[in-house]
Scaffold this motif. Structure first.
Motif, short mmCIF file in Angstrom:
data_model
loop_
_atom_site.label_atom_id
_atom_site.label_comp_id
_atom_site.label_asym_id
_atom_site.label_seq_id
_atom_site.Cartn_x
_atom_site.Cartn_y
_atom_site.Cartn_z
N PHE A 81 -20.88 9.99 14.68
CA PHE A 81 -20.87 10.14 13.22
C PHE A 81 -19.77 9.26 12.61
N LEU A 82 -18.60 9.30 13.23
CA LEU A 82 -17.49 8.52 12.70
C LEU A 82 -17.82 7.02 12.72
N ILE A 83 -18.38 6.59 13.83
CA ILE A 83 -18.73 5.17 13.97
C ILE A 83 -19.79 4.80 12.94
N ASP A 84 -20.81 5.68 12.84
CA ASP A 84 -21.94 5.40 11.96
C ASP A 84 -21.52 5.36 10.50
N ALA A 85 -20.64 6.33 10.12
CA ALA A 85 -20.32 6.48 8.70
C ALA A 85 -19.19 5.54 8.24
N PHE A 86 -18.23 5.35 9.16
CA PHE A 86 -17.05 4.67 8.64
C PHE A 86 -16.79 3.31 9.29
N THR A 87 -17.65 2.78 10.05
CA THR A 87 -17.48 1.41 10.54
C THR A 87 -18.57 0.55 9.93
N PRO A 88 -18.24 -0.70 9.76
CA PRO A 88 -19.21 -1.59 9.10
C PRO A 88 -20.28 -2.06 10.06
N LEU A 89 -20.41 -1.42 11.25
CA LEU A 89 -21.42 -1.86 12.22
C LEU A 89 -22.80 -1.75 11.62
N GLU A 90 -23.45 -2.83 11.60
CA GLU A 90 -24.82 -2.78 11.10
C GLU A 90 -25.73 -2.66 12.31
N GLY A 91 -26.46 -1.71 12.40
CA GLY A 91 -27.35 -1.49 13.58
C GLY A 91 -27.70 -0.03 13.66
N VAL A 130 -26.30 12.08 6.47
CA VAL A 130 -25.02 12.07 5.74
C VAL A 130 -24.34 10.71 5.89
N ALA A 131 -24.33 10.17 7.14
CA ALA A 131 -23.68 8.89 7.41
C ALA A 131 -24.34 7.79 6.59
N TYR A 132 -25.66 7.87 6.52
CA TYR A 132 -26.39 6.87 5.74
C TYR A 132 -25.97 6.95 4.27
N LEU A 133 -25.93 8.20 3.74
CA LEU A 133 -25.61 8.39 2.33
C LEU A 133 -24.18 7.95 2.05
N LEU A 134 -23.27 8.19 2.98
CA LEU A 134 -21.89 7.81 2.76
C LEU A 134 -21.71 6.28 2.77
#
Lengths: 127, 656
Positions: free
Chosen positions: B49-59, B94-98
């Motif tokens: 979740f942390l990686i998905d929501a708060f890192t700019p990694l696109e993938g 949630v990660a997507y929305l954030l």
């Protein structure tokens, strides 16, 4: 002339004893009378008789025992048995043992006389 | 995860892991491991979740939630997995929305949908797999519960499953078996060779047979083994399931049974005792059908129902007769022994009815003496014993043992003849002794008389007659004659004075004793004795021996009178009744009877119908009874049979 034969008569019945003695004497023989077989066997001072005329059934010693006593001391004197109760078996026993004759009481005087004659003429005198 | 149930590992000792935490026998260690796994899954989910929501990694980072779901599938049950999946879906959203504008319809949205779809699909797959695993686990649990030892092994022979019953039977725990070759461990002996078994297993997929194996302690067990082969989708063998039933005990019991049967066979075939194996089921059923009170007095009942005895005799079938029995009845190789008991027993045979009464009483054993009929019709005397089965189902096999006692009987008869002769001799001897003493007593005076008379004659016939001697001899004749007369009268007085013995006679006892004395005679002649005794008999006074002789004489006459009877049962009735004045004894037969023209003569001395008879029996009987103050007469002489009666007056004051 031969001596007068001596006949020993053994019978426990007084009447028979006396009658037989009378008959023997009437024939001219000497009769010597004994009341039992033992009395006869123990009488050593008398001469040996020429013939023994004995009853079979007697108290104490029977005629057969008397005869066996005579045989035991080697006597060959002829023995004539007389009995008031003859049986074939008794007869056979006595004759087989060597008895001179076996007469049943009451017996004819003539029979006793014949038997005595036979015994005196064929019997061997013991000495 | 392995969803295909055909693979060996799925039916493995690790089935519990496949099935998730609900699988059987999860230990403390396993539970701790699962808890760790759950925590790890949740940790992973948080990290993603942390990686998905708060890192700019696109993938499609969120696609990795699939790993979380897979881990959850291992750690949690169905509801837990669903909760974890929902959580993952929500975290993805949630990660997507954030990190994205929800109104942008760019590729990120597409990636989010792909991730959501991946999580959803993997959850469904995991759930389905979990359900399958649960079924497998339940099946494995059933295998655990079964009493039969079951194990699964790979084609190489390595054990992969080992149930509790296998642990119990073989003594090896599952962790000790793990990785070992089962049949080497159990030192299995293959009766037809292992190769043959494997060949059949490969051809048909199954094999069944008996194996001998060794348990841990070294003891041998015999198992009935059933093998099933499992193949994978390509048809390659993957596992062999073996179910073994311990039949060691059964085997031993069977062997013991075989041994016992062989022993019985040997006894049956070679015994010098005759043995008849009979089927009494019909008899048992017939007796059970009778009312209880009839069963209680069956002996009496059968007396009145001879036809029932006859029927039951016919209902007893002969299962087998041993060699000795066949020899006894004269059945050789070609002549088969008769099929029913009826053919073995003479008509009116008494012990069969008695054995029925014994059976009805609940006796376990019955023995007796009787005669059996041979094929040629001759009678052979036997002693026999019947052992009745203890359980109701055993009546199809009732064993009857019999011994031929012909020789014993002959010896016994010879002995009795000798005894009779001795008794006769003793009587003659007694008489002889009496005669001897009388003869002696009387003959002595007679001898003296004859001798004296003869002597008297001789004295008279001498050349010089001796009258004195002759006279005394004649006097002695008179004396002896008198004495002989005295002796005779003395004997007469003695005989007349001998008082006849008087005893109290118990008639019941006397009859029992007489019946016992004649038991063999009755059995040999096939005569049945029936006693009809009044209940209240007075005792009588008399000469016991004489009265018994009268009774036995009449009984023997009755038995002999029935010798020619063949068309009806031979019955001898002994009846005793009493009134105020006398006891009356009746001896009745159902024999030939007495012709009218001789009925008056039977009591006369020297009358006889027997070739060797003296004709004194009945004459003496009558005089004996008359000496007791009674009467003896005959009635019913018109036949069939005759009845002799005698009475003896009772003496007041005594009852038997």
């Amino acid at each position: 002339m031969p001596a007068v034969p001596v006949i020993a008569i053994v019978d426990d019945d007084e009447e028979v004893r006396i009658a037989t003695g009378s008959l023997v004497r009437s024939l001219g023989y000497t009769a010597r009378i004994y009341t039992s077989g033992r009395a006869f066997l123990e009488c050593h001072d008398a001469p040996v008789p020429d013939c023994v005329l004995t009853d079979v059934q007697m108290p104490g010693m029977s005629g057969l025992e008397l005869y066996q006593g005579l045989l035991a001391r080697g006597s060959t004197v002829p023995v004539i048995f007389m009995t008031a109760f003859p049986t074939n078996r008794l007869r056979d026993t006595l004759l087989a043992a060597g008895a001179s004759d076996f007469l049943k009481k009451p017996c004819d005087g003539a029979e006793i006389i014949r038997s005595l004659h036979r015994a005196l003429h064929t019997g061997t005198r013991s000495t | 995860m392995h969803a295909r149930p055909k693979q060996a590992r799925e039916v493995s000792m690790d089935a519990r892991l496949v099935a998730g935490p609900s699988a059987l026998g999860t230990g403390d260690e396993g539970r701790g491991r699962l808890r760790g796994l759950g925590a790890l899954a949740l940790g992973c989910a948080a990290a993603l979740f942390l990686i998905d929501a708060f890192t700019p990694l696109e993938g499609a980072v969120a696609v990795l939630y699939v790993v979380v779901v897979l881990m959850a599938a291992r750690a949690f049950e169905r509801n837990g997995v669903i909760r974890v999946a929902i959580g993952c879906l929500m975290l993805t959203a949630v990660a997507y929305l954030l990190s994205h504008d929800p109104l942008d319809r760019d590729s990120a949205l597409l990636r989010a949908f792909v991730s959501l779809a991946a999580i959803g699909v993997s959850t469904l797959l995991v759930l389905r797999n979990q359900a399958t695993a649960t079924i497998l686990a339940e099946q494995a649990e059933l295998l655990e519960l079964t009493h039969d030892p079951i194990f699964v092994r790979a084609p190489s022979g390595i054990a992969t499953f080992w149930n509790r019953a296998a642990e119990d039977l073989y003594g090896w725990r599952r962790d000790e078996v793990r990785g070992r070759r089962v049949h080497a461990l159990l030192r299995t002996v293959f009766p037809d060779g292992e190769a043959a078994i494997r060949a059949e297993l490969m051809r048909t997929g199954r094999w069944e047979g008996e194996l001998v194996q060794s348990v841990r302690s070294g003891a041998k067990v015999v198992v009935e083994s059933r093998w099933s082969l499992q193949r994978d989708a390509r048809g390659e063998p993957v596992a062999i399931l073996e179910t073994n039933t311990d039949i060691t005990e059964r085997r031993r019991a069977h062997a013991a049974l075989v041994q016992s049967e062989r022993r019985y066979r040997t006894i049956f075939d070679s015994a010098r005792v005759s043995i008849l194996q009979q089927d009494w089921r019909a008899v048992r059923a017939a007796l059970d059908a009778l009312p209880a009170e009839t069963r209680a007095t069956l002996g009496t009942y059968l007396d009145g129902h001879p036809e029932m005895v006859r029927t039951l005799r016919r209902s007893v079938t002969i299962v087998e007769a041993n060699a000795e029995m066949r020899r006894l009845i004269g059945a050789g190789e070609e002549a088969a022994p008769p099929r029913t008991l009826d053919a073995y027993l003479p008509d009116d045979e008494p012990t069969f009815a008695a054995s029925l009464a014994a059976l009805a009483r609940g006796d376990a054993f019955f023995e007796g003496e009787t005669a059996i009929r041979t094929l040629s019709g001759a009678r052979v005397p036997i002693l026999f014993g019947i052992t009745f089965p203890s359980e109701p189902g055993g009546f199809e096999c009732v064993l009857v043992f019999a011994v031929d006692i012909t020789e014993r009987k002959q010896a016994q008869e010879a002995l009795l003849a000798v005894q009779a002769e001795l008794a006769h001799a003793a009587r003659v001897t007694t008489l002889g002794e009496l005669t001897a003493s009388i003869a002696h007593e009387v003959n002595q005076p007679l001898a003296a008389i004859v001798t004296n008379a003869e002597a008297a004659l001789r004295w008279l016939r001498r050349d010089v007659p001796d009258l004195m001697e002759a006279a005394s001899a004649l006097r002695r004749v008179v004396a002896s004659g008198t004495r002989a007369g005295e002796i005779v009268s003395r004997i007469r007085t003695f005989l007349a004075k001998a008082p006849p013995p008087r005893d109290w006679i118990d008639l019941r006892e006397m009859i029992d004793e007489s019946a016992q004395l004649l038991e063999r005679e009755l059995a040999r002649s096939g005569v049945r004795l029936m006693r009809e005794l009044a209940s209240d008999l007075p005792a009588i006074l008399g000469d016991r021996v004489q009265v018994q002789q009268v009774l036995i004489n009449l009984m023997i006459n009755a038995v002999q009178a029935m010798a020619t009877v063949d068309d009806r049962p031979r019955r001898l009735i002994l009846r005793v009744a009493a009134d105020a004045a006398a006891v009356r004894v009746t001896v009745a037969d159902n024999g030939a009877g007495i012709p009218d023209e001789v009925v008056e003569q039977v009591f006369r001395p020297f009358f006889t119908t027997k070739p060797d008879g003296m004709g004194m029996g009945l004459a003496i009987c009558r005089s004996t009874i008359e000496a007791h103050g009674g009467r003896l007469w005959v009635s019913g002489h018109e036949g069939p049979g005759a009845a002799f009666h005698f009475t003896i007056p009772t003496t007041p004051g005594r009852r038997s």
